[in-house]
Design a protein around this motif. Structure first.
Motif, short mmCIF file in Angstrom:
data_model
loop_
_atom_site.label_atom_id
_atom_site.label_comp_id
_atom_site.label_asym_id
_atom_site.label_seq_id
_atom_site.Cartn_x
_atom_site.Cartn_y
_atom_site.Cartn_z
N HIS A 53 -1.06 10.45 -0.10
CA HIS A 53 -1.96 9.52 0.40
C HIS A 53 -3.41 9.86 0.08
CE1 HIS A 53 -3.96 7.24 3.86
NE2 HIS A 53 -4.85 8.28 3.82
N GLU A 54 -3.53 11.41 0.21
CA GLU A 54 -4.89 12.11 -0.12
C GLU A 54 -4.79 11.89 -1.67
OE1 GLU A 54 -6.85 12.36 2.23
OE2 GLU A 54 -5.36 12.43 3.62
N PRO A 117 -3.48 4.09 2.32
CA PRO A 117 -2.34 3.34 2.85
C PRO A 117 -1.46 2.78 2.14
CG PRO A 117 -4.50 3.29 3.95
CD PRO A 117 -4.72 3.86 2.72
N VAL A 118 -1.83 2.16 0.86
CA VAL A 118 -1.02 1.57 0.09
C VAL A 118 0.31 2.39 -0.49
CG1 VAL A 118 -0.80 0.29 -2.09
CG2 VAL A 118 -2.53 -0.37 -0.34
N VAL A 119 -0.22 3.65 -0.79
CA VAL A 119 0.53 4.59 -1.30
C VAL A 119 1.70 5.00 -0.30
CG1 VAL A 119 0.86 7.23 -1.66
CG2 VAL A 119 -1.01 6.01 -2.96
N SER A 159 5.38 4.86 7.25
CA SER A 159 4.75 3.65 7.96
C SER A 159 3.55 3.94 8.86
CB SER A 159 5.98 2.77 8.49
OG SER A 159 6.83 2.56 7.57
N TYR A 160 3.87 4.86 9.69
CA TYR A 160 2.98 5.38 10.64
C TYR A 160 1.44 5.88 10.33
CZ TYR A 160 0.72 7.78 14.58
OH TYR A 160 -0.14 8.36 15.51
N LEU A 161 1.80 6.33 9.21
CA LEU A 161 0.60 7.02 8.37
C LEU A 161 -0.39 5.86 7.81
CD1 LEU A 161 1.73 10.32 6.36
CD2 LEU A 161 0.29 10.27 8.46
N ALA A 162 0.41 4.95 7.62
CA ALA A 162 -0.40 3.67 7.08
C ALA A 162 -1.05 3.09 7.91
CB ALA A 162 0.70 2.66 6.12
N ILE A 189 -2.58 -4.13 7.30
CA ILE A 189 -2.22 -3.45 8.53
C ILE A 189 -0.89 -4.37 9.09
CG2 ILE A 189 -3.75 -4.81 9.75
CD1 ILE A 189 -4.25 -2.30 11.31
N ALA A 190 -0.95 -5.69 8.60
CA ALA A 190 0.28 -6.41 9.39
C ALA A 190 1.81 -5.53 8.83
CB ALA A 190 0.30 -7.92 8.91
N ILE A 191 1.72 -5.67 7.35
CA ILE A 191 2.86 -5.00 6.72
C ILE A 191 3.26 -3.55 7.31
CG2 ILE A 191 3.70 -4.20 4.35
CD1 ILE A 191 1.98 -6.15 3.16
N ALA A 192 2.27 -2.97 7.23
CA ALA A 192 2.49 -1.26 7.76
C ALA A 192 2.67 -1.37 9.34
CB ALA A 192 1.09 -0.56 7.61
N GLY A 193 2.20 -2.27 10.22
CA GLY A 193 2.50 -2.36 11.50
C GLY A 193 3.87 -3.09 11.86
#
Length: 214
Positions: A53-54, A117-119, A159-162, A189-193
């Motif tokens: 992510h970083e 988040p995409v990663v 998923s949670y990190l995103a 955010i919908a996908i990750a949520g």
């Protein structure tokens, strides 16, 4: 040219350990024996997601010609540990800082912020597909069972990190993505949520059973 400083490596390692420990405390229910068992699993499934992510932020910043460096946020380390005792993890032990002089336009800043988040979303899906592939073998092979556990946790934690980082508050990635493009923010955010909600309600194993018709 991609370059990582000595202090950046140090900060990433410290943040990696703290964030892995925080999620291990959360998942173990503060049971020491369970904590010892789950910690190395979390380090693989979650730790990889945190580091990538970083690095996603850093690579994207440097793609645009800016110097970028990860720096610890000491208060964030404490928040992560303390919050793990209350049923969630405030996953912000540090951040990649992009040095762009006096000006960084909203689009570039939004794309750089979106990269992390995409990663995590992509990595979560990779973990899910691997877990689905090894699931039938996990009943008979201890190694495949371990891979399945790591990948299941990797899906839920990434998923949670995103979704956490896409929350549009304070200095989280979501605030910058939203400022740039509300449509892209809503989709990501919908996908990750949805992924996070499914992992917390249905469970990763049941998601996989649905996917493969097991």
């Amino acid at each position: 040219m991609f370059k990582v400083t000595t202090s950046e490596i140090r900060d990433l390692i410290i943040a990696f350990i703290f964030i892995s420990l925080s999620f291990s405390i959360l998942y173990s229910g503060r049971n020491i024996a369970a904590l010892q068992q789950i910690f190395p699993i979390v380090m693989i499934g979650l730790g990889l997601g945190f580091i990538l992510h970083e690095l996603g932020h850093k690579f994207t910043s440097m793609h645009y010609g800016y110097w970028a460096e990860f720096k610890l946020w000491p208060a964030g380390l404490i928040f992560a540990l303390v919050s793990s005792f209350f049923g969630f993890v405030f996953a912000a032990p540090g951040a990649v800082y992009t040095y762009a002089g006096n000006y960084l336009d909203d689009k570039t800043n939004g794309i750089i912020s979106l990269a992390g988040p995409v990663v995590n979303i992509v990595l979560a899906l990779i973990f899910l597909f691997i877990a689905a592939a090894v699931y039938p073998l996990a009943f008979y092979d201890a190694t495949m069972q371990f891979v399945f556990i790591v990948c299941s946790l990797g899906f839920s934690t990434n998923s949670y990190l995103a979704v956490f980082n896409l929350i549009p508050v304070w200095n989280l990635d979501g605030s910058k993505v939203l400022r740039w493009n509300i449509g892209i923010w809503l989709v990501t955010i919908a996908i990750a949520g949805i992924m996070t909600f499914m992992s917390m309600t249905i469970g990763v194993e049941n998601i996989i059973r649905i996917l493969i018709g097991f």
